[in-house]
Design a protein around this motif. Structure first.
Motif, PDB file in Angstrom:
ATOM      1  N   THR A   1      27.520  51.939  51.651  1.00 17.42           N
ATOM      2  CA  THR A   1      28.911  51.943  51.251  1.00 17.42           C
ATOM      3  C   THR A   1      29.385  50.499  50.303  1.00 17.42           C
ATOM      4  OG1 THR A   1      29.815  50.871  53.455  1.00 17.42           O
ATOM      5  CG2 THR A   1      29.849  53.141  53.181  1.00 17.42           C
ATOM      6  N   VAL A   2      28.252  49.687  50.486  1.00 12.27           N
ATOM      7  CA  VAL A   2      28.348  48.305  49.634  1.00 12.27           C
ATOM      8  C   VAL A   2      28.517  48.626  48.403  1.00 12.27           C
ATOM      9  CG1 VAL A   2      27.314  46.096  49.242  1.00 12.27           C
ATOM     10  CG2 VAL A   2      27.050  47.280  51.453  1.00 12.27           C
ATOM     11  N   GLU A   3      27.670  49.449  47.700  1.00 10.71           N
ATOM     12  CA  GLU A   3      27.542  49.570  46.181  1.00 10.71           C
ATOM     13  C   GLU A   3      27.268  51.016  46.050  1.00 10.71           C
ATOM     14  OE1 GLU A   3      25.242  47.797  42.239  1.00 10.71           O
ATOM     15  OE2 GLU A   3      25.418  46.555  43.886  1.00 10.71           O
ATOM     16  N   PRO A   4      27.890  51.757  45.118  1.00  7.64           N
ATOM     17  CA  PRO A   4      27.584  52.973  44.822  1.00  7.64           C
ATOM     18  C   PRO A   4      26.056  53.366  44.482  1.00  7.64           C
ATOM     19  CG  PRO A   4      29.896  52.437  43.832  1.00  7.64           C
ATOM     20  CD  PRO A   4      29.199  51.349  44.275  1.00  7.64           C
ATOM     21  N   GLY A   5      25.138  54.294  44.813  1.00  5.21           N
ATOM     22  CA  GLY A   5      23.965  54.343  44.382  1.00  5.21           C
ATOM     23  C   GLY A   5      22.960  53.573  44.961  1.00  5.21           C
ATOM     24  N   VAL A   6      23.404  52.661  45.935  1.00  2.00           N
ATOM     25  CA  VAL A   6      22.467  51.660  46.628  1.00  2.00           C
ATOM     26  C   VAL A   6      22.377  51.887  47.843  1.00  2.00           C
ATOM     27  CG1 VAL A   6      21.729  49.316  46.452  1.00  2.00           C
ATOM     28  CG2 VAL A   6      22.677  50.068  44.410  1.00  2.00           C
ATOM     29  N   GLY A   7      21.310  51.442  48.630  1.00  5.21           N
ATOM     30  CA  GLY A   7      21.003  51.281  49.911  1.00  5.21           C
ATOM     31  C   GLY A   7      20.945  49.827  50.063  1.00  5.21           C
ATOM     32  N   THR A   8      21.821  49.203  50.708  1.00  3.99           N
ATOM     33  CA  THR A   8      21.799  47.821  51.043  1.00  3.99           C
ATOM     34  C   THR A   8      21.127  47.596  52.428  1.00  3.99           C
ATOM     35  OG1 THR A   8      23.900  47.629  49.735  1.00  3.99           O
ATOM     36  CG2 THR A   8      23.033  45.571  51.271  1.00  3.99           C
ATOM     37  N   LEU A   9      19.808  46.900  52.450  1.00  8.69           N
ATOM     38  CA  LEU A   9      19.498  46.719  53.793  1.00  8.69           C
ATOM     39  C   LEU A   9      20.004  45.427  54.313  1.00  8.69           C
ATOM     40  CD1 LEU A   9      17.153  48.357  52.029  1.00  8.69           C
ATOM     41  CD2 LEU A   9      15.412  47.067  53.356  1.00  8.69           C
ATOM     42  N   TRP A  10      20.233  45.521  55.606  1.00  7.89           N
ATOM     43  CA  TRP A  10      21.000  44.247  56.158  1.00  7.89           C
ATOM     44  C   TRP A  10      20.714  44.364  57.671  1.00  7.89           C
ATOM     45  CZ3 TRP A  10      23.651  48.532  58.106  1.00  7.89           C
ATOM     46  CH2 TRP A  10      24.555  48.273  58.767  1.00  7.89           C
ATOM     47  N   GLN A  11      20.629  42.918  58.365  1.00  6.98           N
ATOM     48  CA  GLN A  11      20.465  42.788  59.791  1.00  6.98           C
ATOM     49  C   GLN A  11      19.393  43.132  60.007  1.00  6.98           C
ATOM     50  OE1 GLN A  11      23.799  44.506  62.021  1.00  6.98           O
ATOM     51  NE2 GLN A  11      25.108  42.901  61.549  1.00  6.98           N
ATOM     52  N   LEU A  12      18.362  42.849  59.105  1.00 15.89           N
ATOM     53  CA  LEU A  12      16.874  43.132  59.840  1.00 15.89           C
ATOM     54  C   LEU A  12      16.384  42.032  60.619  1.00 15.89           C
ATOM     55  CD1 LEU A  12      15.674  43.841  56.027  1.00 15.89           C
ATOM     56  CD2 LEU A  12      16.230  45.732  57.749  1.00 15.89           C
ATOM     57  N   GLY A  13      15.627  42.577  61.615  1.00 19.88           N
ATOM     58  CA  GLY A  13      15.010  41.304  62.520  1.00 19.88           C
ATOM     59  C   GLY A  13      14.287  42.249  63.534  1.00 19.88           C
ATOM     60  N   VAL A  14      13.133  41.078  63.621  1.00 17.80           N
ATOM     61  CA  VAL A  14      11.760  41.720  64.489  1.00 17.80           C
ATOM     62  C   VAL A  14      11.705  40.448  65.584  1.00 17.80           C
ATOM     63  CG1 VAL A  14       9.407  41.584  64.587  1.00 17.80           C
ATOM     64  CG2 VAL A  14      10.591  42.317  62.541  1.00 17.80           C
ATOM     65  N   HIS A  15      11.562  41.107  66.723  1.00 18.04           N
ATOM     66  CA  HIS A  15      11.262  40.365  67.958  1.00 18.04           C
ATOM     67  C   HIS A  15      10.707  39.069  67.716  1.00 18.04           C
ATOM     68  CE1 HIS A  15      10.318  39.075  72.057  1.00 18.04           C
ATOM     69  NE2 HIS A  15      10.994  39.962  72.526  1.00 18.04           N
ATOM     70  N   PRO A  16      11.005  38.004  67.991  1.00 22.98           N
ATOM     71  CA  PRO A  16      10.457  36.608  67.755  1.00 22.98           C
ATOM     72  C   PRO A  16       9.106  36.660  68.121  1.00 22.98           C
ATOM     73  CG  PRO A  16      12.481  36.160  68.884  1.00 22.98           C
ATOM     74  CD  PRO A  16      12.312  37.738  68.830  1.00 22.98           C
ATOM     75  N   ALA A  17       8.539  37.097  69.280  1.00 25.78           N
ATOM     76  CA  ALA A  17       7.006  37.105  69.803  1.00 25.78           C
ATOM     77  C   ALA A  17       6.234  38.022  68.962  1.00 25.78           C
ATOM     78  CB  ALA A  17       6.950  37.546  71.134  1.00 25.78           C
ATOM     79  N   LEU A  18       6.728  38.982  68.094  1.00 22.92           N
ATOM     80  CA  LEU A  18       6.006  39.637  67.231  1.00 22.92           C
ATOM     81  C   LEU A  18       6.039  39.738  65.737  1.00 22.92           C
ATOM     82  CD1 LEU A  18       6.752  42.829  69.450  1.00 22.92           C
ATOM     83  CD2 LEU A  18       4.533  41.607  69.394  1.00 22.92           C
ATOM     84  N   GLN A  19       6.645  38.656  65.349  1.00 22.40           N
ATOM     85  CA  GLN A  19       6.827  38.419  63.858  1.00 22.40           C
ATOM     86  C   GLN A  19       5.347  37.978  63.395  1.00 22.40           C
ATOM     87  OE1 GLN A  19       9.882  35.405  63.463  1.00 22.40           O
ATOM     88  NE2 GLN A  19      11.528  36.757  64.064  1.00 22.40           N
ATOM     89  N   SER A  20       5.354  38.262  62.067  1.00 20.85           N
ATOM     90  CA  SER A  20       4.040  38.071  61.285  1.00 20.85           C
ATOM     91  C   SER A  20       2.726  39.056  61.823  1.00 20.85           C
ATOM     92  CB  SER A  20       3.632  36.715  61.464  1.00 20.85           C
ATOM     93  OG  SER A  20       4.560  35.815  60.800  1.00 20.85           O
ATOM     94  N   CYS A  21       3.467  40.198  62.449  1.00 19.71           N
ATOM     95  CA  CYS A  21       2.397  41.287  62.681  1.00 19.71           C
ATOM     96  C   CYS A  21       2.415  42.462  62.023  1.00 19.71           C
ATOM     97  CB  CYS A  21       2.432  41.710  64.170  1.00 19.71           C
ATOM     98  SG  CYS A  21       2.240  40.265  65.444  1.00 19.71           S
ATOM     99  N   GLY A  22       3.140  42.531  60.910  1.00 27.27           N
ATOM    100  CA  GLY A  22       3.301  43.710  59.997  1.00 27.27           C
ATOM    101  C   GLY A  22       4.511  44.607  60.208  1.00 27.27           C
ATOM    102  N   ILE A  23       5.346  44.038  61.451  1.00 36.11           N
ATOM    103  CA  ILE A  23       6.641  45.127  61.831  1.00 36.11           C
ATOM    104  C   ILE A  23       7.634  45.053  60.884  1.00 36.11           C
ATOM    105  CG2 ILE A  23       8.093  45.362  63.608  1.00 36.11           C
ATOM    106  CD1 ILE A  23       5.701  44.255  65.748  1.00 36.11           C
ATOM    107  N   GLY A  24       7.974  43.918  60.375  1.00 39.57           N
ATOM    108  CA  GLY A  24       8.751  43.717  59.529  1.00 39.57           C
ATOM    109  C   GLY A  24       8.565  44.540  58.143  1.00 39.57           C
ATOM    110  N   THR A  25       7.331  44.553  57.671  1.00 38.37           N
ATOM    111  CA  THR A  25       7.039  45.463  56.656  1.00 38.37           C
ATOM    112  C   THR A  25       7.015  46.831  56.972  1.00 38.37           C
ATOM    113  OG1 THR A  25       5.144  43.832  55.836  1.00 38.37           O
ATOM    114  CG2 THR A  25       4.936  46.185  55.024  1.00 38.37           C
TER     115      THR A  25
END
Length: 145
Positions: free
Chosen positions: A66-90
């Motif tokens: 709903t932010v902008e017509p025709g667009v999917g706006t990603l927001w509030q992305l988060g990975v458990h701190p102990a598992l960051q840099s393991c490819g989970i965010g990707t």
């Protein structure tokens, strides 16, 4: 060095997940995830959870249509701190992009705080490019409530 492989799945976040999402932000933020789930039920957003084989969320993030017509706006992305840099965010971002594509949209956008260089590096590695700056704000709950 030992290698550990973890089989992850991506699904919609549910109310039942919230007690195990304390790592995702302040208690206020986790309580407000209920509103994100209600918006998902209304079709305004998708809110994804990357989960372990036991169903425990280790990453979460939303797509707002709903932010902008025709667009999917990603927001509030988060990975458990102990598992960051393991490819989970990707995995989370690629899953969100796939969900956006499934809706027939061809464009995804996201925002990142300038004080978060690790996330910014991930998004740039995934092909996102800066195109503007906006001031944003959010409520913060202090330790004393």
């Amino acid at each position: 060095m030992s290698e550990i492989r973890l089989h992850l799945s991506v699904r919609d976040l549910t109310d039942a997940d919230l007690p195990s999402c304390g790592w995702a932000g302040s208690p206020k933020h986790v309580r407000e995830l209920v509103h994100r789930i209600r918006r998902a039920e209304a079709g305004e957003v998708d809110y994804l959870a990357v989960c372990t084989p036991l169903g425990l969320p280790v990453a979460v993030g939303g797509i707002d249509y709903t932010v902008e017509p025709g667009v999917g706006t990603l927001w509030q992305l988060g990975v458990h701190p102990a598992l960051q840099s393991c490819g989970i965010g990707t995995l989370l971002v690629r899953s969100a992009e796939q969900r956006i594509s499934t809706t027939g949209l061809t464009r995804a956008e996201l925002g990142v705080e300038e004080s978060n260089p690790r996330a910014r590096a991930l998004y740039e590695r995934l092909g996102y490019r800066a195109f503007g700056r906006e001031l944003e704000s959010w409520d913060v709950e202090a330790e004393d409530g």
